[in-house]
Design a protein around this motif. Sequence first.
Motif: not given
Length: 126
Positions: A81-89
């Motif tokens: 979840a953290s990785g996906v949110l970082i990539l999205q940001a």
Amino acid sequence: MAVSRLSIIKFLELALTISCVALHYKSLGETDDLTIMLVAGTFVGYTIILIGLFAGYLLSNPINKKIDLFFSLLGCAMFIASGVLILQAWESGFKTDRRRMAIGKGSLAIINGVLFFIDAVFTFRD
């Protein structure tokens, strides 16, 4: 003391988590409050958890299988979840070194999430 498959996985998880913390420090810039809190909590929290687990392993103090499985599954979910949110940001940011580090941080977090899943599978099978 023989080196087991799980100790190698735990060491890799710890190394990737510390790498994520270092990259997070160098690439702060997420603006969403949820992303900021989840990423910081995941990276710092799991650094502490993994150091404790790894120290317990080195001192031949085994951890309960259910607790290890819980930490592994929760770590899998939180890191992915953290990785996906970082990539999205950072996906639409300017092409800077800071963005490159942030993309690396997000990618390492997802890889670590997959490693936690593998850890959970091996823990469950033992």
